[in-house]
Design a protein around this motif. Structure first.
Motif, short mmCIF file in Angstrom:
data_model
loop_
_atom_site.label_atom_id
_atom_site.label_comp_id
_atom_site.label_asym_id
_atom_site.label_seq_id
_atom_site.Cartn_x
_atom_site.Cartn_y
_atom_site.Cartn_z
N ASP A 136 2.28 -8.89 -6.71
CA ASP A 136 1.82 -8.04 -5.36
C ASP A 136 3.34 -7.63 -5.27
O ASP A 136 3.64 -8.18 -5.03
CB ASP A 136 0.35 -8.46 -5.08
CG ASP A 136 -0.48 -7.09 -5.50
OD1 ASP A 136 0.04 -6.03 -4.76
OD2 ASP A 136 -1.29 -7.09 -4.07
N ALA A 137 2.18 -6.07 -3.97
CA ALA A 137 3.57 -5.70 -3.50
C ALA A 137 2.66 -4.92 -2.01
O ALA A 137 2.21 -4.20 -2.95
CB ALA A 137 4.78 -5.22 -4.40
N VAL A 138 2.89 -5.53 -0.87
CA VAL A 138 1.47 -4.65 -0.24
C VAL A 138 2.84 -3.82 0.61
O VAL A 138 2.70 -4.57 1.69
CB VAL A 138 0.37 -5.27 0.00
CG1 VAL A 138 -0.34 -4.29 1.03
CG2 VAL A 138 -0.58 -6.35 -0.62
N ALA A 139 2.82 -2.94 1.53
CA ALA A 139 3.52 -2.52 2.15
C ALA A 139 2.72 -2.15 3.01
O ALA A 139 1.87 -2.02 3.86
CB ALA A 139 4.10 -0.33 1.64
N ALA A 140 3.25 -2.07 5.07
CA ALA A 140 2.67 -1.85 5.75
C ALA A 140 3.81 -1.66 6.29
O ALA A 140 4.71 -1.23 5.83
CB ALA A 140 2.55 -4.11 6.34
N ALA A 141 3.54 -0.69 7.47
CA ALA A 141 4.80 -0.74 8.47
C ALA A 141 5.51 -1.07 8.85
O ALA A 141 6.85 0.20 8.79
CB ALA A 141 3.85 0.06 10.08
N SER A 170 7.81 -0.62 -15.19
CA SER A 170 8.42 -0.94 -14.21
C SER A 170 6.72 -1.92 -13.46
O SER A 170 6.48 -0.72 -13.00
CB SER A 170 8.76 0.07 -13.49
OG SER A 170 9.21 -0.51 -12.29
N ARG A 171 6.86 -2.74 -13.46
CA ARG A 171 5.87 -3.27 -12.28
C ARG A 171 5.90 -3.05 -10.93
O ARG A 171 4.70 -2.42 -9.90
CB ARG A 171 6.28 -4.89 -12.19
CG ARG A 171 4.79 -5.49 -11.20
CD ARG A 171 3.78 -5.70 -12.32
NE ARG A 171 2.81 -6.05 -11.00
CZ ARG A 171 1.42 -6.59 -11.29
NH1 ARG A 171 0.69 -5.67 -12.31
NH2 ARG A 171 0.66 -7.46 -10.54
N LEU A 175 2.53 -0.76 -8.84
CA LEU A 175 2.65 -1.63 -7.61
C LEU A 175 2.65 -0.96 -6.72
O LEU A 175 1.46 -0.78 -5.52
CB LEU A 175 3.23 -2.62 -7.02
CG LEU A 175 3.02 -4.35 -8.63
CD1 LEU A 175 3.33 -5.36 -8.00
CD2 LEU A 175 0.81 -4.84 -8.01
N ALA A 176 3.93 0.18 -6.75
CA ALA A 176 3.94 1.67 -5.80
C ALA A 176 2.38 2.61 -5.71
O ALA A 176 2.75 4.04 -4.80
CB ALA A 176 5.45 1.70 -5.54
N VAL A 281 10.65 7.52 -4.74
CA VAL A 281 10.65 6.97 -3.85
C VAL A 281 8.18 6.82 -2.79
O VAL A 281 8.09 7.31 -3.39
CB VAL A 281 11.23 6.95 -2.40
CG1 VAL A 281 12.69 7.01 -2.70
CG2 VAL A 281 10.82 8.61 -1.56
N ALA A 282 8.70 5.60 -2.58
CA ALA A 282 7.10 5.04 -2.06
C ALA A 282 7.15 4.53 -0.72
O ALA A 282 8.37 4.27 -0.52
CB ALA A 282 5.77 4.81 -3.11
N PRO A 283 6.56 4.27 0.04
CA PRO A 283 6.60 3.81 1.41
C PRO A 283 7.35 2.06 1.26
O PRO A 283 6.87 1.11 0.30
CB PRO A 283 5.02 3.84 1.99
CG PRO A 283 3.90 4.71 1.26
CD PRO A 283 4.86 4.85 0.25
N ARG A 284 8.98 2.59 1.99
CA ARG A 284 9.35 0.98 1.66
C ARG A 284 9.58 0.93 -0.02
O ARG A 284 10.25 -0.74 0.00
CB ARG A 284 8.67 0.00 2.48
CG ARG A 284 8.77 0.02 4.20
CD ARG A 284 8.11 -0.55 5.04
NE ARG A 284 8.49 -0.51 6.24
CZ ARG A 284 9.55 -0.68 6.63
NH1 ARG A 284 10.66 -1.31 6.44
NH2 ARG A 284 10.27 -0.13 8.20
N CYS A 285 9.61 1.64 -0.77
CA CYS A 285 10.31 1.22 -1.72
C CYS A 285 10.49 2.59 -2.44
O CYS A 285 10.66 3.81 -1.94
CB CYS A 285 8.87 0.64 -2.84
SG CYS A 285 8.72 0.51 -3.90
#
Length: 406
Positions: A136-141, A170-171, A175-176, A281-285
């Protein structure tokens, strides 16, 4: 206790390993998540692919310290011959017309994997989670929270930037929440090595037909790498051929320019699909390599494009680190995506358009294709532009491609 990183890279294939090597001494706290257990070579021994590396790629790998492990076994590409079966036009490119010794080089994928693995052994500052699966990967601020599993154990880490170099399925991309545009070309790729009667001596062939493209690449010890695409409907029968039957089939597809084929090596087959991420790209990804785009192998652009992804990103992250900035900042990732647009869009359009045009069975296209090849062959400026793009110099090159480190 949760470990914290500046950059976490998922995937240690050819592109991921190249990025890790580029970043290992950048001052960034770096983690690498690898699905496979530690092994001697970064590329499976059964991988029979032979990679045509563009000149920008060979120079960049030299800048990374990797090429010294490959120089003795690499086969330079000094000339290129492009043609279509049954049509009169052809395009011949010669590196000497560019004032160069070679357009690039051919190297077995497993040899490149081994060279990257050898160089990675010097990168002792990288924290490697191996074998480990990203759950799992959950983006925060200001970070991404990652959950990993290794065997029966789970653990959590955080990172300011998550990089997906984890291949076509791609996992990280999933997730993103980044979707893809997929194309099934209805083709299977068969790769192997064989012995041509005539020494290719640095000459690479790209040959098109109604059945699909075929490449013959110069290898060491006077062997050649065959990259042959065929319709799915033919694939099972061709894969069932014995060596004599397969050599006859390859000969019929290629012709006799290199003389009689013999001594075919182990064959491997791969389905040809185009899978293009709708965003890099996605938030922090951020995505690179096959996670960002998996393209038709025509023109040998896939790894070269992925390597340029990795090194452009490395250059951006190193500059950001020197400024004391955030490696996952929105403006940095958006700037990276913009920087990659010209090169990426150009290669995507070229690879897809070329396979559809050059392999289309329409008789009406035959004179147009031949005329186009003749014009490209006869106009030095046009041929030179094609050669430059083929060498990986589409848009501003990275410092690595110019033989330097950022």
């Amino acid at each position: 206790m949760t470990a914290h990183y500046d950059v976490t890279l998922v995937g240690s294939g050819l592109v991921g390993s190249s990025l890790a090597i580029a970043l290992h001494d950048s001052g960034l706290k770096l983690a690498l998540i690898e699905a496979a257990a530690p092994r001697e070579h970064a590329q499976p021994r059964e991988d029979e692919r032979n990679l045509a590396l563009a000149r920008a790629s060979t120079v960049a790998l030299d800048s990374l310290g990797v090429w010294r492990h490959l120089a003795a076994t690499a086969s330079p590409i000094r000339r290129i011959h492009i043609s279509r079966a049954g049509e009169f036009g052809s395009l011949r490119l010669d590196a000497r017309r560019q004032g160069l010794d070679a357009f690039g080089a051919v190297i077995p994928a497993r040899e490149l994997g081994a060279a990257l693995a050898q160089e990675m052994q010097q990168c002792t500052g990288i924290q490697r989670y191996q074998p480990a699966e990203l759950l799992d990967a959950v983006a925060a601020a200001d970070h991404v929270a990652l959950r990993l599993r290794s065997g029966q154990d789970e653990q959590s880490i955080t990172t300011r930037l998550l990089i997906g170099a984890d291949g076509t399925p791609s996992r990280v991309r999933a997730l993103a929440g980044i979707g893809t545009d997929d194309t099934d070309y209805g083709q299977t790729l068969v790769v192997c090595s064989l012995k041509p009667e005539r020494d290719l001596a640095g000459l690479a062939y790209e040959r098109f037909s109604d059945s699909g493209p075929l490449a013959l690449l110069p290898l060491a010890e006077r062997r050649a790498g065959l990259v042959l695409s065929l319709a799915h409907a033919e694939a099972a029968a061709v894969q069932a051929f014995d060596d004599t039957q397969f050599l006859a089939y390859a000969q019929q597809r290629f012709g006799w320019r290199a003389g009689r084929f013999s001594r075919v090596g182990r064959r491997s087959a791969h389905t040809i699909r185009r899978v293009v991420a709708r965003s890099l790209v996605a938030p922090r990804c951020v995505l690179i390599g096959n996670a960002a785009q998996t393209i038709h192998p025509i023109g040998a652009q896939g790894f070269n494009l992925g390597l340029r992804d990795a090194l452009n990103l490395a250059q951006s992250l190193i500059a950001q680190q020197r400024r004391g900035g955030d490696p996952g900042a929105v403006d940095l990732l958006q700037a990276y995506a913009q920087q990659r647009r010209e090169d990426r869009d150009g290669v995507l359009a070229f690879s897809d358009g070329l396979v559809r045009l050059a392999c289309h069975p329409s008789a009406a296209l035959a004179p147009l294709r031949s005329l186009g090849l003749l014009l490209a062959d006869g106009l030095p400026g046009l041929g030179d532009a094609i050669a430059r793009r083929g060498m990986g110099f589409r848009g501003p090159p990275t410092a690595y491609a110019l033989g330097a480190r950022p």
